[in-house]
Design a protein around this motif. Structure first.
Motif, mmCIF file in Angstrom:
data_model
loop_
_atom_site.group_PDB
_atom_site.id
_atom_site.type_symbol
_atom_site.label_atom_id
_atom_site.label_comp_id
_atom_site.label_asym_id
_atom_site.label_seq_id
_atom_site.Cartn_x
_atom_site.Cartn_y
_atom_site.Cartn_z
ATOM 1 N N THR A 185 61.390 -84.295 -38.256
ATOM 2 C CA THR A 185 60.311 -84.840 -39.012
ATOM 3 C C THR A 185 60.540 -84.315 -40.477
ATOM 4 O O THR A 185 60.840 -83.302 -40.705
ATOM 5 N N PHE A 186 60.490 -85.378 -41.303
ATOM 6 C CA PHE A 186 60.442 -85.274 -42.769
ATOM 7 C C PHE A 186 58.933 -84.874 -43.231
ATOM 8 O O PHE A 186 58.227 -86.043 -43.159
ATOM 9 N N TYR A 187 58.488 -83.645 -43.891
ATOM 10 C CA TYR A 187 57.179 -83.427 -44.362
ATOM 11 C C TYR A 187 57.148 -83.960 -45.771
ATOM 12 O O TYR A 187 57.549 -83.220 -46.679
ATOM 13 N N ALA A 188 56.715 -85.166 -46.048
ATOM 14 C CA ALA A 188 56.356 -85.659 -47.522
ATOM 15 C C ALA A 188 55.351 -84.910 -48.220
ATOM 16 O O ALA A 188 54.199 -85.590 -48.543
ATOM 17 N N SER A 189 55.431 -83.603 -48.420
ATOM 18 C CA SER A 189 54.298 -83.016 -48.960
ATOM 19 C C SER A 189 54.381 -83.210 -50.551
ATOM 20 O O SER A 189 55.159 -82.479 -51.049
ATOM 21 N N HIS A 190 53.139 -83.553 -50.875
ATOM 22 C CA HIS A 190 53.030 -83.396 -52.691
ATOM 23 C C HIS A 190 52.727 -82.169 -52.923
ATOM 24 O O HIS A 190 53.069 -81.930 -54.334
ATOM 25 N N VAL A 191 52.785 -81.296 -52.056
ATOM 26 C CA VAL A 191 52.404 -79.843 -52.420
ATOM 27 C C VAL A 191 53.654 -78.881 -52.285
ATOM 28 O O VAL A 191 54.011 -77.989 -53.100
ATOM 29 N N TYR A 195 60.578 -81.783 -54.975
ATOM 30 C CA TYR A 195 60.972 -83.078 -55.191
ATOM 31 C C TYR A 195 59.656 -83.895 -55.869
ATOM 32 O O TYR A 195 60.039 -84.509 -56.792
ATOM 33 N N PHE A 196 58.656 -83.760 -55.258
ATOM 34 C CA PHE A 196 57.288 -84.431 -55.730
ATOM 35 C C PHE A 196 57.237 -83.876 -57.219
ATOM 36 O O PHE A 196 56.808 -84.881 -57.862
ATOM 37 N N THR A 227 49.671 -80.827 -58.903
ATOM 38 C CA THR A 227 51.156 -81.355 -58.919
ATOM 39 C C THR A 227 51.265 -82.181 -60.165
ATOM 40 O O THR A 227 52.417 -82.144 -60.601
ATOM 41 N N LEU A 228 50.343 -82.741 -60.780
ATOM 42 C CA LEU A 228 50.601 -83.248 -62.035
ATOM 43 C C LEU A 228 50.748 -82.149 -63.025
ATOM 44 O O LEU A 228 51.513 -82.393 -63.965
ATOM 45 N N PRO A 292 44.447 -73.952 -53.060
ATOM 46 C CA PRO A 292 45.886 -74.842 -53.273
ATOM 47 C C PRO A 292 47.097 -73.796 -53.385
ATOM 48 O O PRO A 292 46.887 -72.594 -53.791
ATOM 49 N N PRO A 293 47.960 -74.061 -52.449
ATOM 50 C CA PRO A 293 49.213 -73.279 -52.154
ATOM 51 C C PRO A 293 49.907 -72.872 -53.276
ATOM 52 O O PRO A 293 50.599 -71.741 -53.538
#
Length: 369
Positions: A185-191, A195-196, A227-228, A292-293
């Motif tokens: 499983t790839f976790y596409a976490s924006h946090v 890479y995000f 993230t921004l 927020p982490p």
């Protein structure tokens, strides 16, 4: 194939190979950063390049993409003298999250996982679902109950499986992280996935190019998971280190007063979240993040920039959203947060830019909470 830069934990320094599918530090379980310090191309060399965020290829940790939807290069529009908005709600999936999602999808395509999972209050999940569809990757998105119906519809339309999790945004994140630990499983976490952030930083690279090789004195940014803002801080550091700007803009972080853990920590002069901050319902669902982490990194980035935190009430959010609509800009409530923060409070500066991050079609005008 060009090797991928490794990830590392900013807290304890633990290194994690990018190709391992590990989504957090194996020691402290915190988010990861990327061992990547690029040098941006000079302004003149950008002429004639592809008209998307991939024109900044020197600054991106992956080569030319195979899953691009033409994301990036959104326009700037003046709101009042000295204040302009960057229209990131004009992205392919109608939010700025496309900037990071395309990079995550490209990374996942390289790693060839069995499936991709993500968690979101809507926009990030939509973006990940769209780019996974483009890449022909199986995708499941975990969302909290109460997520806007239009966002759920959009995620499902891209072919992703939608898992509605009872509870708040944190509950959805916990469910996704449990799924992320499953093999393949790839976790596409924006946090958690850095890479995000290297995708979202193109927001500032675009502003720099659009302003002819300079940046405004203030960048106002909405902050939930940050993230921004953290992407903006990365871009500013890259441009400054390369000698392409001589002054760093101040970062003004905006939170809804109803869910403002970072603003409370800032007021107390803390380096990290200070205890448990009570949270109430808010129109700004996209930034309603109680823990927020990357809190420590966000606070440090704002402090190092000479910026500050601002909070907005629900009435301010509602009035700002309708005011923007009256100017021809129909955005969701979260996207109106930055304008709400400065609309009636002139800043002691000559140039300010804020993002309009998500389209109003995703959630409509606010109804009573």
């Amino acid at each position: 194939m060009t090797p991928l830069p490794d990830c590392f934990c900013p807290v304890d320094g633990t290194r994690v190979p990018t190709d391992s599918l590990a989504w957090c530090c194996p020691v402290c379980h915190g988010p990861l950063d990327l061992d990547f310090a690029p040098t941006p191309a000079p302004l003149k060399s950008l002429t004639g390049r592809v008209n998307s965020l991939w024109r900044y290829t020197e600054c991106l940790p992956l080569p030319a993409p195979t899953v691009s939807l033409g994301e990036g290069r959104t326009p700037l529009v003046q709101l009042r003298e000295g204040v302009s908005a960057k229209l990131d709600f004009l992205m392919p999936t109608l939010s700025f999250k496309d900037r990071g999602a395309v990079v995550l999808a490209e990374l996942a395509l390289r790693l060839r996982p069995r499936r991709v999972v993500a968690d979101s209050s809507g926009n990030a999940g939509t973006a990940v679902a769209a780019y996974c569809a483009r890449a022909r990757l199986s995708c499941t998105v975990y969302v909290p109950e109460g997520t806007s119906a239009k966002k759920l519809e959009q995620i499902g339309a891209h072919g992703a499986r939608v898992e509605v999790v009872p509870g708040d945004r944190e509950a959805a994140a916990s469910a996704a992280r449990a799924a992320a630990d499953e093999e393949g499983t790839f976790y596409a976490s924006h946090v958690f996935n850095p890479y995000f952030l290297h995708g979202t930083k193109t927001y500032v690279h675009e502003v720099w190019e659009e302003l002819g090789g300079r940046l405004p004195e203030v960048l106002v940014v909405p902050v939930g998971n940050g993230t921004l803002l953290l992407g903006a801080a990365l871009a500013v550091a890259e441009l400054h280190a390369a000698g392409l700007i001589d002054r760093r803009p101040a970062l003004y972080a905006v939170q809804a007063a109803a869910v403002a853990p970072l603003a409370h920590a800032w007021q107390e002069g803390a380096d990290d979240l200070a205890g448990v901050t009570p949270a109430a319902p808010t129109y700004a669902e996209g930034i309603a993040i109680p823990r927020p982490p990357r809190a420590r990194q966000i606070l440090r980035a704002v402090r190092d920039s000479g910026g500050m935190f601002l909070t907005v009430t629900e009435d301010q959010l509602r009035h700002a959203q309708t005011d923007l609509a009256s100017q021809g800009l129909y955005v969701e409530s979260t996207a109106a947060a930055c304008w709400a923060a400065i609309r009636e409070t002139p800043l002691p500066t000559r140039t300010t830019i804020l993002p309009l991050c998500g389209a109003g079609l995703k959630s409509g005008l606010p109804t009573p909470l």
